[in-house]
Design a protein around this motif. Structure first.
Motif, PDB file in Angstrom:
ATOM      1  N   PRO A  62      17.255 -17.855 -31.558  1.00 16.12           N
ATOM      2  CA  PRO A  62      15.970 -17.185 -31.807  1.00 16.12           C
ATOM      3  C   PRO A  62      14.883 -17.720 -30.877  1.00 16.12           C
ATOM      4  N   THR A  63      14.349 -16.855 -30.028  1.00 15.24           N
ATOM      5  CA  THR A  63      13.433 -17.303 -28.976  1.00 15.24           C
ATOM      6  C   THR A  63      12.182 -17.975 -29.525  1.00 15.24           C
ATOM      7  N   SER A  64      11.560 -17.384 -30.532  1.00 12.42           N
ATOM      8  CA  SER A  64      10.314 -17.965 -31.043  1.00 12.42           C
ATOM      9  C   SER A  64      10.559 -19.317 -31.699  1.00 12.42           C
ATOM     10  N   THR A  65      11.694 -19.471 -32.386  1.00 10.24           N
ATOM     11  CA  THR A  65      12.028 -20.761 -32.985  1.00 10.24           C
ATOM     12  C   THR A  65      12.285 -21.798 -31.897  1.00 10.24           C
ATOM     13  N   GLU A  66      13.003 -21.402 -30.863  1.00 10.87           N
ATOM     14  CA  GLU A  66      13.285 -22.326 -29.759  1.00 10.87           C
ATOM     15  C   GLU A  66      12.005 -22.691 -29.004  1.00 10.87           C
ATOM     16  N   LEU A  67      11.079 -21.758 -28.933  1.00 10.34           N
ATOM     17  CA  LEU A  67       9.790 -22.059 -28.300  1.00 10.34           C
ATOM     18  C   LEU A  67       9.041 -23.119 -29.110  1.00 10.34           C
ATOM     19  N   ALA A  68       9.068 -22.984 -30.433  1.00 10.11           N
ATOM     20  CA  ALA A  68       8.434 -23.989 -31.292  1.00 10.11           C
ATOM     21  C   ALA A  68       9.085 -25.351 -31.093  1.00 10.11           C
ATOM     22  N   ILE A 215      27.639 -17.536 -34.153  1.00  8.47           N
ATOM     23  CA  ILE A 215      26.585 -16.555 -33.893  1.00  8.47           C
ATOM     24  C   ILE A 215      25.354 -17.242 -33.301  1.00  8.47           C
ATOM     25  N   GLY A 216      24.943 -18.360 -33.885  1.00  8.05           N
ATOM     26  CA  GLY A 216      23.784 -19.083 -33.389  1.00  8.05           C
ATOM     27  C   GLY A 216      23.961 -19.610 -31.983  1.00  8.05           C
ATOM     28  N   ALA A 217      25.220 -19.875 -31.594  1.00  7.20           N
ATOM     29  CA  ALA A 217      25.501 -20.463 -30.287  1.00  7.20           C
ATOM     30  C   ALA A 217      25.627 -19.430 -29.177  1.00  7.20           C
ATOM     31  N   ILE A 218      25.786 -18.147 -29.520  1.00  2.16           N
ATOM     32  CA  ILE A 218      26.022 -17.143 -28.475  1.00  2.16           C
ATOM     33  C   ILE A 218      25.023 -15.997 -28.504  1.00  2.16           C
ATOM     34  N   LEU A 219      24.170 -15.930 -29.531  1.00  6.07           N
ATOM     35  CA  LEU A 219      23.301 -14.769 -29.687  1.00  6.07           C
ATOM     36  C   LEU A 219      22.108 -14.852 -28.739  1.00  6.07           C
ATOM     37  N   TYR A 220      21.966 -13.837 -27.912  1.00  8.24           N
ATOM     38  CA  TYR A 220      20.815 -13.710 -27.023  1.00  8.24           C
ATOM     39  C   TYR A 220      19.917 -12.577 -27.502  1.00  8.24           C
ATOM     40  N   GLY A 221      18.661 -12.624 -27.062  1.00  2.98           N
ATOM     41  CA  GLY A 221      17.765 -11.494 -27.283  1.00  2.98           C
ATOM     42  C   GLY A 221      16.977 -11.596 -28.564  1.00  2.98           C
ATOM     43  N   SER A 222      16.512 -10.431 -29.036  1.00  4.10           N
ATOM     44  CA  SER A 222      15.667 -10.370 -30.219  1.00  4.10           C
ATOM     45  C   SER A 222      16.424 -10.799 -31.466  1.00  4.10           C
ATOM     46  N   GLY A 223      15.658 -11.246 -32.463  1.00  6.25           N
ATOM     47  CA  GLY A 223      16.261 -11.604 -33.734  1.00  6.25           C
ATOM     48  C   GLY A 223      16.985 -10.433 -34.383  1.00  6.25           C
ATOM     49  N   TYR A 224      16.623  -9.218 -33.995  1.00  8.53           N
ATOM     50  CA  TYR A 224      17.293  -8.044 -34.562  1.00  8.53           C
ATOM     51  C   TYR A 224      18.762  -7.969 -34.150  1.00  8.53           C
ATOM     52  N   VAL A 225      19.130  -8.628 -33.056  1.00  2.00           N
ATOM     53  CA  VAL A 225      20.536  -8.652 -32.644  1.00  2.00           C
ATOM     54  C   VAL A 225      21.375  -9.321 -33.726  1.00  2.00           C
ATOM     55  N   LEU A 226      20.766 -10.238 -34.478  1.00  2.00           N
ATOM     56  CA  LEU A 226      21.470 -10.923 -35.561  1.00  2.00           C
ATOM     57  C   LEU A 226      22.110  -9.929 -36.511  1.00  2.00           C
ATOM     58  N   SER A 309      20.111 -12.372 -13.492  1.00  2.00           N
ATOM     59  CA  SER A 309      20.855 -11.108 -13.565  1.00  2.00           C
ATOM     60  C   SER A 309      21.749 -11.073 -14.793  1.00  2.00           C
ATOM     61  N   PHE A 310      22.420 -12.187 -15.054  1.00  2.00           N
ATOM     62  CA  PHE A 310      23.272 -12.287 -16.239  1.00  2.00           C
ATOM     63  C   PHE A 310      22.451 -12.080 -17.503  1.00  2.00           C
ATOM     64  N   LEU A 311      21.324 -12.781 -17.589  1.00  2.00           N
ATOM     65  CA  LEU A 311      20.478 -12.701 -18.777  1.00  2.00           C
ATOM     66  C   LEU A 311      19.891 -11.310 -18.965  1.00  2.00           C
ATOM     67  N   ASP A 312      19.481 -10.658 -17.872  1.00  2.00           N
ATOM     68  CA  ASP A 312      18.935  -9.301 -17.965  1.00  2.00           C
ATOM     69  C   ASP A 312      19.961  -8.341 -18.566  1.00  2.00           C
ATOM     70  N   ALA A 313      21.204  -8.463 -18.129  1.00  2.00           N
ATOM     71  CA  ALA A 313      22.260  -7.576 -18.626  1.00  2.00           C
ATOM     72  C   ALA A 313      22.587  -7.863 -20.085  1.00  2.00           C
ATOM     73  N   VAL A 314      22.607  -9.144 -20.454  1.00  2.00           N
ATOM     74  CA  VAL A 314      22.862  -9.510 -21.849  1.00  2.00           C
ATOM     75  C   VAL A 314      21.758  -8.966 -22.750  1.00  2.00           C
ATOM     76  N   ASN A 315      20.510  -9.060 -22.289  1.00  2.00           N
ATOM     77  CA  ASN A 315      19.393  -8.537 -23.071  1.00  2.00           C
ATOM     78  C   ASN A 315      19.491  -7.031 -23.272  1.00  2.00           C
ATOM     79  N   ILE A 316      19.824  -6.292 -22.201  1.00  2.00           N
ATOM     80  CA  ILE A 316      19.910  -4.838 -22.319  1.00  2.00           C
ATOM     81  C   ILE A 316      21.094  -4.448 -23.203  1.00  2.00           C
ATOM     82  N   ALA A 317      22.199  -5.220 -23.130  1.00  2.00           N
ATOM     83  CA  ALA A 317      23.353  -4.956 -23.993  1.00  2.00           C
ATOM     84  C   ALA A 317      23.018  -5.260 -25.450  1.00  2.00           C
ATOM     85  N   SER A 318      22.205  -6.294 -25.683  1.00  2.00           N
ATOM     86  CA  SER A 318      21.781  -6.625 -27.045  1.00  2.00           C
ATOM     87  C   SER A 318      20.999  -5.476 -27.666  1.00  2.00           C
TER      88      SER A 318
END
Length: 375
Positions: A62-68, A215-226, A309-318
C-alpha cells in the motif's frame, strides 16, 4: 538535508491523528501527508516529498502506508519507521475489527439486505471513479494501452492474475530493452500461461497467513488491487462469498487509514479473531520490511528507465484487473432497474461532486436501496 531530526513523539502524534482522520483512499492520504510534512511542519521540500512518493510506489504494498513508514524512517530511523507505520495502521484495524465482529453477528440479518442491495452498485461506481485518474496518469503510451486491454481480456477469461501482472511487467521490460539497447533477447510473456487456483480443501491459519503475506509482498498499485486478489484467492476458492467481498470493500471505504485494513474484516470472517490478527500482520509486514531494508536506496531507482517501464506496465495491468473484477461484480449486482437507477445516481454524484468523500456515495446507495425496496 538531515533526515533523522524528528522525535518519536511528534511522529506518533502526526500519524495517529492521520490514522483516525484520513478518509478517502491513498490519494487523499498522500495529500494530507504532504500538507502536514511540507506546508505545516516543513520537514521536506515539495520536490523531496515527490521523490518519496515515487520511491514508495516502487515497492509492492500500500503506497500511502509505505509513504508513512518511509517518512518515519527518514525522521527517526528504525524506531520512527515502526511508530509511524503502527500509528497510521492501528486505528483503521481496530475500527475494522469491531465492524467485523458486529457484521458476524448482524450482517446476514434480513433487515440489512435492502441496504446491502443499494451498496453493491454504488461501490462499483466508486471504484471505477477512483480508477479514472489512476488510469489517465498510467496510460503513458500506445504499448501500455495494448497491454492494459490484453490484461482485461485475459482476466475476464480466467487467467491467473499474478501471471497477468508480472507478465505485463516483463513484456514491457523486454520492449524497453529492445528500444533502448537494440537487443534481440526476448522474454516469454507470462500472460500466455494459465495457472489455475489450487484446490484447497481447508484453509488453516498458517495457509491464511502465508496467502496474505504473498499478496502483501507482490501487490503493486492502488489499494483497490487488493480486492482483485481477494476475489481470486478466497471468493473463487469458496472461502469467502461474493457478498462478503463487497462488504469488505465497503468497510475499507468507510474506515479511515489504509484500505488494506479490509483484510482485518476478511480474516475475521474466515477464521475469527485469529484470522483477523494473522491476516492483518501478514498483509502489512512486507511494507515494513521493504521500506526498512531498502531505505534510501529505493529513492535512486526512479531514474532507471527499465525499472520504470516494468512498474508502468504493472500499474496499468493492476487497473485492468480491477476493471475486470468490477465487470464480474456488476454481473451479479446490477440486475434490475432499481440497481441500474442506483448506479446511475452514483455516477451523477461522483461526476458533479468530485471532492465528495466516497463514503457518502456508498451511504446514499444504501439509503436508495432501502427506499426503492418499497416500490
Amino acid at each position: 538535508m538531515k533526515n533523522r531530526t524528528g522525535s518519536i513523539k511528534e511522529i506518533a502524534r502526526l500519524f495517529l491523528r492521520l490514522g483516525f482522520t484520513a478518509f478517502g483512499g491513498p490519494a487523499v492520504h498522500i495529500a494530507m501527508m504532504r500538507k502536514e510534512t511540507v506546508d505545516k511542519l516543513n520537514w521536506f521540500s515539495n520536490e523531496y516529498f515527490t521523490d518519496l512518493i515515487g520511491a514508495s510506489s516502487l515497492v509492492p504494498g500500500p503506497t500511502s502506508t509505505e509513504l508513512a513508514i518511509l517518512i518515519g524512517k527518514l525522521r527517526a530511523g528504525w524506531k520512527g519507521l515502526i511508530v509511524a507505520g503502527l500509528c497510521f495502521i492501528l486505528p483503521a484495524v481496530i475500527i475494522t475489527g469491531i465492524i467485523a465482529w458486529l457484521y458476524k453477528l448482524y450482517g446476514t440479518s434480513p433487515n440489512m439486505q435492502q441496504y446491502i442491495y443499494g451498496i453493491k452498485p454504488a461501490i462499483i461506481v466508486v471504484i471505477i471513479s477512483a480508477l479514472y485518474p489512476l488510469a489517465k496518469a498510467s496510460l503513458k503510451s500506445i504499448e501500455l494501452g495494448i497491454i492494459g486491454i490484453t490484461a482485461i481480456i485475459l482476466c475476464i477469461l480466467g487467467y491467473n492474475q499474478l501471471c497477468i501482472l508480472f507478465g505485463s511487467g516483463f513484456l514491457a521490460l523486454a520492449i524497453a530493452a529492445l528500444k533502448n539497447k537494440g537487443t534481440t533477447a526476448s522474454i516469454l510473456p507470462l500472460t500466455l500461461l494459465q495457472v489455475p487456483a489450487s484446490g484447497i480443501i481447508s484453509l488453516t491459519n498458517t495457509r491464511l497467513f502465508f496467502t496474505f503475506l504473498k499478496i502483501g509482498a507482490i501487490l503493486y498499485g492502488s489499494g483497490y488491487v487488493l480486492f482483485a486478489f481477494l476475489n481470486s484467492e478466497f471468493v473463487q476458492t469458496g472461502f469467502l462469498t461474493r457478498q462478503q467481498l463487497i462488504d469488505a470493500i465497503v468497510v475499507g471505504q468507510f474506515t479511515p487509514g489504509p484500505v488494506f485494513s479490509s483484510v482485518t474484516f476478511v480474516g475475521y470472517q474466515i477464521s475469527g479473531i485469529q484470522g483477523a490478527i494473522l491476516g492483518t500482520v501478514a498483509i502489512f509486514l512486507p511494507a515494513f520490511v521493504f521500506i526498512g531494508v531498502l531505505g534510501n536506496y529505493i529513492l535512486k531507482l526512479r531514474s532507471s528507465k527499465l525499472f520504470s517501464s516494468f512498474l508502468d506496465a504493472v500499474n496499468i495491468a493492476s487497473i485492468a484487473i480491477i476493471l475486470a473484477v468490477c465487470y464480474d461484480l456488476g454481473k451479479d449486482s446490477i440486475t434490475d432497474w432499481r440497481a441500474i437507477a442506483i448506479a446511475f445516481a452514483a455516477c451523477v454524484t461522483v461526476i458533479l461532486f468530485r471532492k465528495l468523500n466516497s463514503a457518502w456515495v456508498i451511504l446514499g446507495g444504501a439509503l436508495l436501496g432501502y427506499l426503492l425496496h418499497f416500490i
